[in-house]
Scaffold this active site. Structure first.
Site, PDB file in Angstrom:
ATOM      1  N   HIS A  23       0.823  -1.208   0.000  1.00  0.00           N
ATOM      2  CA  HIS A  23       0.000   0.000   0.000  1.00  0.00           C
ATOM      3  C   HIS A  23       0.861   1.263   0.000  1.00  0.00           C
ATOM      4  CE1 HIS A  23      -3.515  -2.492   0.572  1.00  0.00           C
ATOM      5  NE2 HIS A  23      -4.254  -1.424   0.378  1.00  0.00           N
ATOM      6  N   LYS A  37     -10.267  -7.258   7.360  1.00  0.00           N
ATOM      7  CA  LYS A  37     -11.121  -7.391   8.543  1.00  0.00           C
ATOM      8  C   LYS A  37     -11.160  -6.081   9.307  1.00  0.00           C
ATOM      9  CE  LYS A  37      -7.552  -9.406  11.539  1.00  0.00           C
ATOM     10  NZ  LYS A  37      -7.269  -9.165  12.936  1.00  0.00           N
TER      11      LYS A  37
END
Lengths: 205, 295
Positions: free
Chosen positions: A42, A110
């Protein structure tokens, strides 16, 4: 129960229309090619321009999965041993730009993500998919094949981008393009309960 | 059998199966929950079974290994440490475990789960004839949502008493929401210094869910706080529901008049703990005569 019995089947890549058909609370089974990417991927994708990097797989319409898997290498190639989700919130600084730049249609992990990401999801057509934290063997069994890997040498097994073909990979839509956010809803409800608990705390000590 | 081989087996037991008390609690939660939360627990239970049968890690984050060693006075600490380090390297490849030890300066992963202070090993000398090695594989998702508090805490209106402690625990779970994979196992340490309470809370993570606190006051408190946490509605994996936590365990030390630290260590539902208990044949403590590995 009826809703979960009727799982929605997702076939990748996704179009904007596909994404508009997904709603918070939907239980989905994903089929097709997804890529993994966590902290290092990322940061890298965020800081470099699209022209500076050479991705091995076009992320358009695909799903980026916040996961640092255990992958075994043998004569036959790579196989995924263990592949549950990691906490998505760590990617909050970067995700909004990745969605707009690469046309990603699903963010899977999550715990949900923040406002910045959700705004980008709504604008460009993308959903958040909460998969089953800790169910790493079960989820690895739904990876059909490792198609390729990117940045393995630079970032290592955990942080590399694994390009995976999955079959009936389970997940739950928890943030959709209509502004619904299950994580936020639960946080708001629990905040009210917490205030009430704090107010009456002296009564039972 | 060499101690090293037993520690490898301890790693395998810990990584690939979860204790029966936690599995039972998950089954109970399955019956209680509805909708997507129920479906999530069903997948969790299938995952536990699949991992046990295939001997594969329950979760890809095989965590930070934390060892609690209770050794006899005549057994060398350096020897045990050497066996643990060596077993860690072999277990990482053999099971396999995910390499999780990252050098802070270079950012390079050592690849074998060893490094400075990695794995974590605590030693304690005992008079017992057995050597007991407890191992917890502590996942980072739940570790990252753990909190350390210093009382008084004006923001929480938490004073230096049990009401203040209760506020801290409730606050920590509210902040954690579903990020650390609930249903949680919550362990609390209260005492004088930061380092002491964080170790004390980790020690509470070794207690079984049905373990009752010897102090009736603390036992009541543990049960009461658990009940309150389960009214928050966070539920399995933060998807909403009645089961946000399985247990609250509290440990106390004496504190300094000026300090009141409360550490809340949170473990995910995949709480991987196991114990190796062994006896040695001879006085030299080399040959192992009997052993068992339980979780």
């Amino acid at each position: 129960m009826s809703k979960i019995e009727k799982a929605k089947i997702i076939n990748l890549p996704l179009s904007k229309e596909d994404v508009l058909n997904l709603h918070t609370g939907d239980f989905v089974l994903i089929n097709g090619v997804i890529v993994t990417g966590r902290d290092k991927i990322h940061e890298y994708l965020f800081k470099k321009t699209k022209e500076e990097i050479k991705l091995k797989y076009d992320l358009k319409g695909s799903i980026i999965y916040h996961c640092g898997p255990i992958v075994k290498k043998s004569k036959e190639g790579y196989s995924v041993i263990s592949a549950g989700p990691t906490t998505s919130m760590r990617m909050e600084m970067y995700e909004h730009a990745l969605i707009s730049r690469y046309g990603i249609r699903g963010i899977m992990g999550k715990g949900g993500m923040g406002e910045k990401t959700h705004k980008s999801m709504i604008e460009y057509g993308c959903v958040y998919l909460n998969t089953i934290g800790g169910a790493a063997t079960y989820l690895a069994e739904r990876v059909d094949k490792v198609l390729d890997v990117w940045m393995l040498e630079e970032f290592g097994m955990v942080e590399a981008m694994w390009i995976l073909k999955v079959k009936d990979f389970p997940s739950i839509v928890t943030m959709d393009t209509y502004g619904n956010n299950l994580h936020k809803k639960i946080k708001n409800t629990s905040s009210k309960t917490l205030k009430r608990l704090f107010k009456h705390i002296h009564q039972n000590i | 059998m060499r101690l090293r081989e037993l520690i490898i087996n301890l790693y395998r037991k810990s990584a690939t199966s979860i204790p029966s008390d936690i599995e039972d609690a998950l089954s109970t939660a399955f019956n209680k929950e509805k909708g997507i939360s129920k479906k999530a627990i069903k997948i969790i239970l299938e995952n536990i079974n699949s991992s046990r049968v295939k001997q594969k890690p329950i979760c890809q984050d095989t965590g930070v290994p934390i060892f609690f060693v209770k050794n006899q006075h005549c057994l060398s600490q350096a020897y045990i440490e050497k066996e643990i380090i060596s077993a860690t390297k072999i277990a990482t490849k053999a099971i396999p475990l995910r390499p999780n030890a990252v050098d802070i300066i270079s950012g390079i992963n050592s690849g074998d789960n060893t490094g400075n202070g990695f794995p974590i090993i605590y030693f304690e000398e005992t008079k017992s004839k057995e050597l007991i090695i407890d191992l917890i594989l502590k996942g980072a998702g739940s570790e990252n949502v753990s909190q350390l508090y210093k009382l008084p805490d004006e923001k929480l209106n938490a004073e230096r008493n049990f009401e203040g402690v209760e506020r801290c625990i409730l606050d920590s779970i509210f902040k954690a929401q579903g990020k650390g994979c609930p249903p949680y196992i919550i362990a609390v340490g209260i005492g004088a210094t930061k380092d002491q309470v964080t170790k004390l809370s980790k020690e509470q993570l070794k207690r079984r869910l049905d373990d009752t606190n010897k102090d009736p006051l603390l036992n009541n408190m543990e049960n009461r706080i658990l009940e309150k946490i389960n009214t928050l509605g966070i539920g399995p994996l933060g998807l909403g529901g009645k089961t946000t936590a399985f247990s609250v365990k509290i440990g106390l030390n004496h504190r300094h008049p000026a300090s009141y630290f409360v550490d809340v260590s949170i473990a995910c539902w995949a709480h991987r703990r196991a114990s190796l208990i062994c006896r040695f044949k001879d006085e030299e403590k080399v040959e192992i005569s009997s052993f068992k590995i339980i979780n």
